[in-house]
Design a protein around this motif. Structure first.
Motif, mmCIF file in Angstrom:
data_model
loop_
_atom_site.group_PDB
_atom_site.id
_atom_site.type_symbol
_atom_site.label_atom_id
_atom_site.label_comp_id
_atom_site.label_asym_id
_atom_site.label_seq_id
_atom_site.Cartn_x
_atom_site.Cartn_y
_atom_site.Cartn_z
ATOM 1 N N LEU A 1 8.871 11.303 67.748
ATOM 2 C CA LEU A 1 9.356 12.074 68.907
ATOM 3 C C LEU A 1 10.508 11.369 69.630
ATOM 4 C CD1 LEU A 1 6.211 13.493 70.771
ATOM 5 C CD2 LEU A 1 8.147 14.783 69.921
ATOM 6 N N ILE B 1 9.661 14.841 63.095
ATOM 7 C CA ILE B 1 9.084 15.399 64.331
ATOM 8 C C ILE B 1 8.121 16.530 63.983
ATOM 9 C CG2 ILE B 1 9.599 16.633 66.469
ATOM 10 C CD1 ILE B 1 12.246 15.191 66.602
ATOM 11 N N CYS C 1 9.246 18.386 70.973
ATOM 12 C CA CYS C 1 9.589 18.586 69.547
ATOM 13 C C CYS C 1 10.861 19.428 69.425
ATOM 14 C CB CYS C 1 8.459 19.317 68.820
ATOM 15 S SG CYS C 1 6.990 18.340 68.531
#
Lengths: 495, 157
Positions: free
Chosen positions: A44, A208, A396
């Motif tokens: 992330l 991610i 995200c």
């Protein structure tokens, strides 16, 4: 030594030091949050590090990696909910200690053992990585091809349901890595006329999606009830007697953790579980295990933190990730324009030694924070999922969009998230896919270069002893489970 | 029929996974025939051999998975309920919402709606957390990292 002093000098830069401190706090924070692992967080944070420059970015990610393993132990001990998978072995004895009213001692021992394991492995990293890099100077494309295959074969043992599923995931990662223009022929592969796919599929959105969005989709299906803190005790620095009792466990854990971490693909969770078993095997107080043994906290904690430094050895010296998390850090280095491998030690020694120094600093930071702020970090597990996971989804989307400001990357992230969710449901681990994706370019490139060197004759590999040795180890590792099963059948048939 | 002779749910899951994986590999193998031809005279492996090699490897592994004895099913793998489906639908609607309200507006809206579906029933707290989080996003990404986040028709355009 000169290089290491150079690295320390970089660390004196307040900006770099701030990044290490922030990484440490964030690492403990997410480590203590059940469901969000260090690898998810690093995936992330990857987009945010792109604007930082290589040294602060890698120091920041390295600090998260170091601290998340320790942070997981806080909730493992106080709530019996390991914040990070690598702390699952710690929960076995740590929570039992908390039930006996020794939560503070368990937290203190966890912080001290983690720091010793972490520092031990960084020292090994400082010594071993340059030596490994030096020996890798003689490596050509055939040896790198064999090494990358060996790394991929180690995915078989990475976790998940079965070795076959892990190998399938790794092979799918290799396949995804072929998307885009083939650099040797100029031919577009699997791009289907889509402009964004011509450059290949970016690491960041896939990472991610697989780790963070996939986990969020899975958590939405589970929606556990609100956790409660069972025990809130302040950490207590272990006394001399306790340290003497645990010294053997800490060294066993540190040694095992560093070794396992240095093997490609195997990371902190495997190290902690093996560390726990070996600590129990060599303990003089075996009867205490299962009832809240302090050695059972010290061994796995030293092991899972030692695996951090260990896993950075092949990552930095050879460009072969030592674990799923270092595969993400490796992707971060590549995004920053840094290609890890033996040449890095000559070309950018300051960057490397700054990473080493920052990992030492992160270990000292979390030791202090663990001893004095464990109670505060334990409260992190009380953050309601209803706030946490929607925020993860938003991060995200923004994180996937950010680096290239491209909606195409957001779509890739969403698709990767669905794949990650289906993987989890079907018992596949997403980590081997990342290994395959990161190593894909290297595997194909070195195979093509090798065939050019050998004049398209595969038997050329027979003249390369190091490559042959690596092929033999790879084949033995893959075939051993089958061979041992056949042997068992044969023995059973004879009996 | 004996109970042990019936295929378990987990073994069926393995077989379904293996079939899906084999289909993906077969499709990818078929896809290599759509690649442009390699310019003549280039040495070494062309553009199609490596992806085909991987596809064949995946097909082989899928066969192994199909034949493999099943492991224990994961007890945490609960079937998604209506709430989970609603949250997933929210995720799917995020991009259309972005086209209307921009990334920041859609984020705030998503935080409130998904949080509610997740089980949080205090609207003021939900709205407060959503606003604070969106402000943090704006500070970090727009002010610090100087990113231009997509705007929408009615907000941030």
């Amino acid at each position: 030594m000169e290089g290491f002093l150079g690295g320390l000098a970089v660390l004196v830069d307040p900006y770099v030091m701030l990044m290490v401190l922030l990484g440490t706090v964030l690492g403990i924070f997410v480590g203590a949050l059940p469901g969000i692992s260090g690898s998810t967080t690093i995936a992330l944070m990857l987009p945010m590090t792109i604007a930082m420059g290589p040294v602060p970015a890698i120091c920041f990610l390295g600090a998260i990696y170091c601290a998340a393993n320790f942070g997981g132990s806080i909730t493992a001990i106080l709530v019996n909910a390991p914040g990070d998978p690598s702390a699952s072995a710690t929960a076995l004895e740590g929570f039992k200690m908390a039930e006996k009213g020794q939560a503070g001692l368990a937290l203190g021992m966890s912080a001290v053992a983690s720091a010793i394991g972490g520092i031990f492995s960084v020292v090994v990293l400082i010594v071993a990585a340059p030596l490994l890099a030096q020996s890798a100077y003689s490596f050509g494309p055939p040896e790198y091809f064999a090494l990358a295959l060996f790394g991929l074969s180690m995915c078989a043992a990475i976790g998940g349901d079965s070795a076959v599923k892990n190998l399938i995931a790794a092979a799918l990662g290799l396949l995804i890595a072929t998307v885009g223009m083939d650099l040797t022929t100029g031919v577009e592969r699997y791009a289907f006329g889509v402009m964004e796919l011509s450059d290949g599929i970016g690491f960041v959105p896939v990472l991610i999606g697989l780790f963070a969005f996939g986990e969020m989709l899975d958590q939405a299906a589970r929606r556990y009830g609100k956790p409660t803190i069972a025990f809130t005790d302040a950490a207590r620095v272990p006394g001399w007697a306790e340290m003497r009792k645990c010294a053997r466990s800490i060294w066993i854990g540190s040694g095992i953790g560093t070794f396992i971490g240095a093997l490609p693909a195997l990371g902190a969770t495997t190290a902690a579980l093996i560390g726990y078993n070996e600590t129990r095997r060599w303990s003089k107080h075996k009867h205490e295990f299962g009832h809240g043994s302090i050695e059972g906290v010290a061994g796995p904690e030293a092991a899972n933190n030692a695996a951090v430094g260990g896993s950075m050895v092949p990552t930095l010296a050879l460009g072969i990730p030592g674990s799923a998390t270092t595969a993400i850090i490796l992707a971060g280095l590549i995004v920053q324009g840094v290609r890890p491998g033996p040449h890095l030690f000559n070309e950018q020694p300051t960057l490397l030694y700054a990473v080493f120094a920052s990992m030492l600093a992160a270990n000292l930071f979390y030791l202090a924070m663990g001893l004095y702020m464990a109670r505060f970090f334990a409260r992190i597990s009380l953050i309601p999922s209803a706030f946490l996971w929607p925020a993860v989804f938003v991060l995200c989307v923004v994180g996937a969009y950010g680096p290239n400001q491209s909606m195409g990357d957001v779509y890739v992230m969403l698709a990767a998230g669905v794949v990650g969710f289906l993987f989890r449901r079907a018992g596949f681990s997403p980590a081997p896919l990342i290994m395959g994706l990161v190593l894909g370019g290297m595997v194909e490139e070195t195979l093509k270069q090798s065939l050019i060197i050998f004049g398209d004759d595969l038997s050329g590999f027979l003249g390369r002893p190091i490559a042959l040795l690596l092929f033999a180890v790879t084949a033995a590792g893959l075939l051993w489970p089958v061979a041992s099963r056949l042997l068992r059948f044969a023995r059973a048939a004879r009996a | 029929m004996k109970a042990s002779a019936a295929p378990s749910r987990s073994s069926n899951a393995n077989r379904i996974s293996a079939t899906l994986v084999a289909l993906v590999a077969a499709a990818a193998f078929g896809g290599t025939f759509l690649f442009d031809p390699v310019p003549p005279g280039l040495p070494g492996l062309g553009a199609v051999e490596f992806p085909r090699l991987i596809c064949i490897t995946i097909l082989g592994l899928a066969v192994l998975l199909f034949l493999q004895e099943p492991g224990q099913p994961d007890p945490d793998n609960v079937a998604p309920d209506r709430g989970a489906l609603a949250i997933w639908a929210c995720c799917a609607l995020f991009l259309p919402a972005m086209a209307l309200a921009g990334m920041l507006g859609a984020s705030a809206l998503f935080m409130v709606v998904a949080g509610w579906l997740w089980g949080e029933r205090r609207p003021i707290l939900l709205a407060g957390v959503a606003a604070a989080f969106t402000l943090c996003l704006w500070l970090v990404f727009v002010r610090v990292f100087r990113l231009t986040l997509p705007g929408g028709l009615i907000f941030g355009g």
